[in-house]
Design a protein around this motif. Structure first.
Motif, PDB file in Angstrom:
ATOM      1  N   UNK A   1       0.831  -1.193   0.000  1.00  0.00           N
ATOM      2  CA  UNK A   1       0.000   0.000   0.000  1.00  0.00           C
ATOM      3  C   UNK A   1       0.865   1.242   0.000  1.00  0.00           C
ATOM      4  N   UNK A   2       0.479   2.196  -0.765  1.00  0.00           N
ATOM      5  CA  UNK A   2       1.159   3.474  -0.752  1.00  0.00           C
ATOM      6  C   UNK A   2       0.398   4.372   0.226  1.00  0.00           C
ATOM      7  N   UNK A   3       1.031   4.743   1.311  1.00  0.00           N
ATOM      8  CA  UNK A   3       0.337   5.549   2.321  1.00  0.00           C
ATOM      9  C   UNK A   3      -0.102   6.894   1.767  1.00  0.00           C
ATOM     10  N   UNK A   4       0.532   7.327   0.699  1.00  0.00           N
ATOM     11  CA  UNK A   4       0.161   8.604   0.073  1.00  0.00           C
ATOM     12  C   UNK A   4      -1.289   8.560  -0.410  1.00  0.00           C
ATOM     13  N   UNK A   5      -1.757   7.376  -0.800  1.00  0.00           N
ATOM     14  CA  UNK A   5      -3.112   7.226  -1.329  1.00  0.00           C
ATOM     15  C   UNK A   5      -4.138   6.864  -0.255  1.00  0.00           C
ATOM     16  N   UNK A   6      -3.699   6.754   1.011  1.00  0.00           N
ATOM     17  CA  UNK A   6      -4.602   6.358   2.093  1.00  0.00           C
ATOM     18  C   UNK A   6      -5.083   7.584   2.857  1.00  0.00           C
ATOM     19  N   UNK A   7      -6.275   7.485   3.390  1.00  0.00           N
ATOM     20  CA  UNK A   7      -6.749   8.512   4.319  1.00  0.00           C
ATOM     21  C   UNK A   7      -6.146   8.210   5.692  1.00  0.00           C
ATOM     22  N   UNK A   8      -6.228   9.170   6.599  1.00  0.00           N
ATOM     23  CA  UNK A   8      -5.726   8.961   7.956  1.00  0.00           C
ATOM     24  C   UNK A   8      -6.448   7.779   8.610  1.00  0.00           C
ATOM     25  N   UNK A   9      -7.756   7.694   8.393  1.00  0.00           N
ATOM     26  CA  UNK A   9      -8.553   6.617   8.981  1.00  0.00           C
ATOM     27  C   UNK A   9      -8.114   5.258   8.439  1.00  0.00           C
ATOM     28  N   UNK A  10      -7.852   5.173   7.134  1.00  0.00           N
ATOM     29  CA  UNK A  10      -7.403   3.921   6.532  1.00  0.00           C
ATOM     30  C   UNK A  10      -6.034   3.505   7.076  1.00  0.00           C
ATOM     31  N   UNK A  11      -5.132   4.467   7.194  1.00  0.00           N
ATOM     32  CA  UNK A  11      -3.791   4.165   7.706  1.00  0.00           C
ATOM     33  C   UNK A  11      -3.858   3.683   9.149  1.00  0.00           C
ATOM     34  N   UNK A  12      -4.674   4.343   9.972  1.00  0.00           N
ATOM     35  CA  UNK A  12      -4.826   3.908  11.363  1.00  0.00           C
ATOM     36  C   UNK A  12      -5.479   2.532  11.443  1.00  0.00           C
ATOM     37  N   UNK A  13      -6.463   2.283  10.601  1.00  0.00           N
ATOM     38  CA  UNK A  13      -7.127   0.978  10.578  1.00  0.00           C
ATOM     39  C   UNK A  13      -6.165  -0.131  10.202  1.00  0.00           C
ATOM     40  N   UNK A  14      -5.336   0.119   9.201  1.00  0.00           N
ATOM     41  CA  UNK A  14      -4.349  -0.877   8.773  1.00  0.00           C
ATOM     42  C   UNK A  14      -3.317  -1.097   9.872  1.00  0.00           C
ATOM     43  N   UNK A  15      -2.904  -0.025  10.559  1.00  0.00           N
ATOM     44  CA  UNK A  15      -1.920  -0.186  11.640  1.00  0.00           C
ATOM     45  C   UNK A  15      -2.513  -1.002  12.793  1.00  0.00           C
ATOM     46  N   UNK A  16      -3.783  -0.805  13.083  1.00  0.00           N
ATOM     47  CA  UNK A  16      -4.453  -1.575  14.139  1.00  0.00           C
ATOM     48  C   UNK A  16      -4.538  -3.049  13.749  1.00  0.00           C
ATOM     49  N   UNK A  17      -4.852  -3.298  12.493  1.00  0.00           N
ATOM     50  CA  UNK A  17      -4.940  -4.668  11.989  1.00  0.00           C
ATOM     51  C   UNK A  17      -3.585  -5.376  12.119  1.00  0.00           C
ATOM     52  N   UNK A  18      -2.513  -4.666  11.760  1.00  0.00           N
ATOM     53  CA  UNK A  18      -1.175  -5.243  11.883  1.00  0.00           C
ATOM     54  C   UNK A  18      -0.800  -5.464  13.347  1.00  0.00           C
ATOM     55  N   UNK A  19      -1.146  -4.507  14.190  1.00  0.00           N
ATOM     56  CA  UNK A  19      -0.826  -4.620  15.613  1.00  0.00           C
ATOM     57  C   UNK A  19      -1.494  -5.845  16.225  1.00  0.00           C
ATOM     58  N   UNK A  20      -2.723  -6.117  15.806  1.00  0.00           N
ATOM     59  CA  UNK A  20      -3.454  -7.274  16.331  1.00  0.00           C
ATOM     60  C   UNK A  20      -2.796  -8.601  15.955  1.00  0.00           C
ATOM     61  N   UNK A  21      -2.047  -8.620  14.860  1.00  0.00           N
ATOM     62  CA  UNK A  21      -1.439  -9.867  14.406  1.00  0.00           C
ATOM     63  C   UNK A  21       0.067  -9.923  14.641  1.00  0.00           C
ATOM     64  N   UNK A  22       0.642  -8.859  15.183  1.00  0.00           N
ATOM     65  CA  UNK A  22       2.093  -8.810  15.369  1.00  0.00           C
ATOM     66  C   UNK A  22       2.540  -9.854  16.395  1.00  0.00           C
ATOM     67  N   UNK A  23       3.481 -10.707  16.033  1.00  0.00           N
ATOM     68  CA  UNK A  23       3.898 -11.805  16.914  1.00  0.00           C
ATOM     69  C   UNK A  23       4.950 -11.393  17.954  1.00  0.00           C
ATOM     70  N   UNK A  24       4.547 -10.585  18.917  1.00  0.00           N
ATOM     71  CA  UNK A  24       5.460 -10.218  19.999  1.00  0.00           C
ATOM     72  C   UNK A  24       5.804 -11.470  20.797  1.00  0.00           C
ATOM     73  N   UNK A  25       7.013 -11.510  21.347  1.00  0.00           N
ATOM     74  CA  UNK A  25       7.435 -12.656  22.151  1.00  0.00           C
ATOM     75  C   UNK A  25       6.789 -12.641  23.533  1.00  0.00           C
ATOM     76  N   UNK A  26       6.532 -11.429  24.062  1.00  0.00           N
ATOM     77  CA  UNK A  26       5.972 -11.316  25.414  1.00  0.00           C
ATOM     78  C   UNK A  26       4.946 -10.187  25.459  1.00  0.00           C
ATOM     79  N   UNK A  27       4.112 -10.201  26.489  1.00  0.00           N
ATOM     80  CA  UNK A  27       3.174  -9.101  26.706  1.00  0.00           C
ATOM     81  C   UNK A  27       3.931  -7.813  27.005  1.00  0.00           C
ATOM     82  N   UNK A  28       5.082  -7.936  27.650  1.00  0.00           N
ATOM     83  CA  UNK A  28       5.895  -6.763  27.970  1.00  0.00           C
ATOM     84  C   UNK A  28       6.361  -6.061  26.690  1.00  0.00           C
ATOM     85  N   UNK A  29       6.741  -6.845  25.684  1.00  0.00           N
ATOM     86  CA  UNK A  29       7.144  -6.250  24.405  1.00  0.00           C
ATOM     87  C   UNK A  29       5.972  -5.493  23.780  1.00  0.00           C
ATOM     88  N   UNK A  30       4.806  -6.085  23.840  1.00  0.00           N
ATOM     89  CA  UNK A  30       3.621  -5.418  23.288  1.00  0.00           C
ATOM     90  C   UNK A  30       3.357  -4.097  24.030  1.00  0.00           C
TER      91      UNK A  30
END
Length: 152
Positions: A58-87
């Motif tokens: 995705x080119x962030x230049x073509x995204x709205x602020x809401x779309x970029x935040x939504x995509x970042x939240x989606x990635x955060x939900x799936x990010x494989x942190x090793x520990x809760x402390x890292x998260x």
């Protein structure tokens, strides 16, 4: 990783022979460098990897602020942190400093930024190679969203 495309440095067998015999630079190749290129495709079974790969397209230049935040939240939900402390550390690193951008930063805001930078450096040194590119993409998306909000 899989190779999907390749740019060969030689135009033909004759061109290859000429470069090998004459060398570079030459009348045909005025530079002592030859262009090469390769297109790779990452292969993986991890949904977080796939989501990150798609997000990187995705080119962030073509995204709205809401779309970029939504995509970042989606990635955060799936990010494989090793520990809760890292998260938790990452959530702190990406959190906003209240009032920043409204004139000259206060001493407190500068201290908060330094603390975030320090924790980010430590965190990026210990997270898995799997989590790191996802975290970097989240930060890129959040920065783009913040910039878009400021230019409204």
């Amino acid at each position: 990783i899989e190779v999907n495309g390749l740019k060969h440095p030689f135009h033909s067998k004759e061109h290859r022979k000429q470069v090998i015999e004459i060398g570079l630079p030459s009348a045909h190749n005025p530079s002592d460098h030859m262009s090469i290129g390769c297109i790779f495709e990452w292969k993986g079974d991890n949904p977080a990897d796939d989501l990150c790969k798609k997000s990187l397209d995705f080119c962030t230049r073509d995204m709205t602020a809401t779309e970029a935040l939504g995509k970042s939240t989606e990635l955060l939900d799936t990010c494989p942190f090793d520990t809760d402390e890292q998260r938790e550390d990452f959530l702190f690193v990406i959190s906003e400093v209240t009032g920043l951008g409204e004139g000259k930063p206060t001493d407190d805001q500068i201290q908060q930024l330094r603390e975030r930078r320090s924790r980010k450096k430590k965190l990026m040194g210990v997270v898995s190679d799997e989590a790191k590119p996802i975290m970097e993409q989240i930060m890129k998306l959040m920065k783009a969203a913040h910039s878009k909000e400021l230019t409204k």
